[in-house]
Design an enzyme around this catalytic site. Structure first.
Site, PDB file in Angstrom:
ATOM      1  N   ILE A 102      37.470   3.908  -1.056  1.00 13.59           N
ATOM      2  CA  ILE A 102      36.913   4.339   0.130  1.00 13.59           C
ATOM      3  C   ILE A 102      38.276   4.317   0.668  1.00 13.59           C
ATOM      4  CG2 ILE A 102      36.212   3.916   2.677  1.00 13.59           C
ATOM      5  CD1 ILE A 102      34.276   5.204   0.336  1.00 13.59           C
ATOM      6  N   CYS A 129      30.762  -0.620  -3.315  1.00 12.59           N
ATOM      7  CA  CYS A 129      30.928  -1.714  -4.252  1.00 12.59           C
ATOM      8  C   CYS A 129      29.830  -2.133  -4.524  1.00 12.59           C
ATOM      9  CB  CYS A 129      31.696  -2.900  -4.386  1.00 12.59           C
ATOM     10  SG  CYS A 129      33.518  -2.488  -4.231  1.00 12.59           S
ATOM     11  N   ILE A 181      19.379  19.331   5.008  1.00 12.43           N
ATOM     12  CA  ILE A 181      17.960  19.748   4.019  1.00 12.43           C
ATOM     13  C   ILE A 181      16.776  20.567   4.634  1.00 12.43           C
ATOM     14  CG2 ILE A 181      16.472  18.341   2.738  1.00 12.43           C
ATOM     15  CD1 ILE A 181      18.829  18.651   1.577  1.00 12.43           C
ATOM     16  N   GLY A 200      30.766  -3.791   1.040  1.00 11.41           N
ATOM     17  CA  GLY A 200      30.766  -2.579   2.259  1.00 11.41           C
ATOM     18  C   GLY A 200      32.042  -2.532   3.023  1.00 11.41           C
ATOM     19  N   GLU A 201      31.465  -2.002   4.457  1.00 16.96           N
ATOM     20  CA  GLU A 201      32.638  -1.574   5.413  1.00 16.96           C
ATOM     21  C   GLU A 201      32.415  -3.052   6.388  1.00 16.96           C
ATOM     22  OE1 GLU A 201      34.880  -0.246   4.972  1.00 16.96           O
ATOM     23  OE2 GLU A 201      34.064   1.310   3.038  1.00 16.96           O
TER      24      GLU A 201
END
Length: 578
Positions: A56, A2, A292, A80-81
């Site tokens: 999530i 968030c 990449i 966060g998590e």
């Protein structure tokens, strides 16, 4: 994941809700990219909290923020998590009623039970704020390693904070001024050191710290975590290999929790290759990977990434980066908001933008170099005097000293000597500790957080799990660096899991070919930017010195690519924000 923002007015003050809600909406709009799926806010007598949400876990409306406890005495906004939230929830379930399947709600009730001590139970990446109505106190905390940001400003009337300072820097009552001391530091390091931001009196909360902001106007900042390298474990190489493998695998497992598409950022180096291997071994379905590369072969790692994808049969996607600095730079400068000039911000931006098309959560190999002495400069830690000559910081401080055209700010030479000699880098643990405490959170993690969240992408780093980092700090230095071989024990751990070419090749940084671009398609652009009249009017650099830098680079007398890039980023930062 968030974006969070909030403000507390010091007593006596009562918020006019109709007027303040307009300000709140503007602040939340500035954080839309961090949470495009939902937004909400809460207003109390003298406090408001706001959140934008990237879903999530628990995609239902039950995960809406701000969260409140049963009696509404506590209100939370969280970014966060918390990877061990299920374990914590089991212990709290007897005393609390849960309405969602989110880690944010678990965190709120954990604070309700433990107060400030809740931090010692959290395993994850986080930045959060809790308004404690009974105490008249705003509690704000940031994770140990510094993955999730908190920036703030306060005076004698109010305190305001956000995930990104752009959410409040244009508020009418927040002064926007240049912090010239921070600019000096930026020119040496290419980033601004905590707690500064480049804006005068606007700060960022350092990693492993919390704040208590009282309605009376008192602000207290404390450190709650410190990495300890002094307690070494006496184990055999084989025991260390098993310990490292088991803990890293556990860290990977915790980061596989997701109700949205998840994949891996794969560079082809040892760290991301090992993470890809472990994710593949743990996943029940084919793993998505993304890489990449560059047209210039010496900068291109795609062939090594392909070796890993072939071995683990991943659903692989890749992209070749071409120079588009002219169009991309204004967007980069706005999103990074602080003076920032790590050249790898360019490929990182493309990596996040393109991989978002295939995943909402990405797992990467960040942190392997800091835990296992992976950078080339660690090879010289036994020769302290040599070490001080080698980093790019030393080269930049020397050149910028000759460039400077003003003496209005702190003596640049004194500052450079201070920054370059703060630590005794003859000791490997000292150097690792310094990089984990400063280079990692102020540069690398800023680069990852800003570029990923700009594209509403969450990035998780198993190597930066705090328990894994603490374990690595207990490892003897000779298992990380041995006979000029860095990542010694990690290579031993990985040799059966990834292709040999991925860990025997020379380390290749995630850097764009700026030197070639500035001598080719970007030569006119860089000259016009650095010799711009408005920029020169700031009287920061001598015009003749800038011309010499450009000329020497064009005629191959010297490679000034990174110096020119740093000045270019500063020029555009001034254009964007001032």
């Amino acid at each position: 994941m968030c974006g969070i923002v909030g403000k507390i007015y010091f007593h006596p003050h009562t918020i006019q809700k109709s007027k303040e809600s307009v300000l709140i909406q503007k602040s939340l709009e500035k954080l839309h990219h961090r949470g495009p799926d939902d937004r909400g806010y809460y207003i109390d007598e003298n406090v408001w909290l706001g959140s934008t949400r990237l879903k999530i876990l628990d995609l239902s409306p039950a995960g809406h923020q701000p969260f409140q406890n049963e009696d509404k005495s506590l209100s939370l906004v969280f970014n966060g998590e918390i990877y061990n939230w299920k374990e914590i929830k089991v212990k709290l379930r007897k005393r609390h009623k849960f309405i969602s399947h989110t880690d944010a709600e678990v965190l709120l009730h954990l604070y309700e039970e433990e107060g400030v001590n809740c931090l010692k139970y959290l395993r994850g990446m986080f930045a959060f704020a809790i308004w404690d109505k009974k105490r008249g106190e705003l509690f704000i905390a940031r994770d140990r390693i510094g993955k999730k940001p908190v920036k703030y400003y306060y005076n004698d009337k109010f305190f305001v904070f956000a995930s990104e300072l752009k959410a409040f820097i244009d508020h009418q009552d927040v002064p926007k001024e240049i912090d010239w001391e921070a600019i000096d530091e930026f020119l040496i390091c290419r980033y601004v050191l905590s707690p500064k931001t480049g804006f005068k009196n606007v700060y960022k909360l350092p990693p492993g710290h919390y704040m208590r902001v009282m309605s009376t106007g008192e602000v207290v900042i404390k450190k709650y975590w410190q990495l300890d390298f002094s307690q070494k474990l006496a184990l055999s190489e084989q025991e260390w290999q098993k310990l490292i493998y088991d803990k890293l695998l556990e860290s990977v497992r915790l980061r596989l929790q997701s109700d949205v598409p998840l994949g891996v950022h794969l560079s082809g180096g040892i760290d991301s290759s090992l993470i890809t291997a472990l994710v593949s071994l743990e996943s029940k379905k084919q793993v998505t990977t993304f890489s990449i590369g560059f047209e210039e072969s010496e900068y291109n790692e795609l062939p090594y990434a392909q070796l890993v994808t072939d071995r683990y049969n991943t659903d692989h996607h890749s992209m070749i980066v071409r120079s588009d600095v002219i169009n991309l730079l204004p967007q980069l400068i706005y999103q990074y908001e602080e003076p920032f000039a790590d050249p790898s911000m360019l490929p990182t931006w493309y990596l996040m933008r393109e991989s978002k098309k295939f995943m909402t959560v990405a797992i990467n190999g960040e942190g392997g170099d800091e835990n296992f002495a992976g950078y080339p400069w660690y090879l010289f830690t036994s020769f302290n005097n040599i070490m001080k000559r080698l980093p790019l910081k030393t080269q930049m401080s020397y050149i910028f000293k000759k460039l400077y055209s003003t003496t209005k700010r702190k003596d640049f030479d004194t500052l450079a000597k201070y920054l370059l000699s703060k630590k005794n880098f003859s000791n490997l643990d000292e150097h690792l500790h310094h990089d984990i405490s400063h280079y990692l959170p102020d540069d690398l993690l800023v680069k990852t957080d800003i570029s990923s969240m700009a594209h509403s992408l969450e990035v998780r780093s198993p190597f930066l799990d705090q328990e894994f980092v603490e374990l690595c700090a207990k490892m003897p230095a000779n298992l990380k660096l041995r006979k000029f071989q860095n990542k010694y024990i990690l290579r031993k751990t990985a040799e059966k899991l990834i292709p040999r070419k991925c860990f025997t090749r020379r380390k290749q940084g995630f850097l764009p070919p700026l030197d070639r671009w500035y001598r080719g398609e970007l030569s006119g652009f860089i000259a016009s930017q650095l010799l711009d009249k408005k920029f020169l009017s700031y009287n920061i650099f001598k015009k003749e010195s800038v011309i010499k830098l450009l000329t020497d680079h064009q005629n191959w007398s010297s490679n000034n690519a990174y110096i020119l890039w740093t000045i270019l980023c500063l020029k555009n930062w001034l254009d964007e924000w001032f």
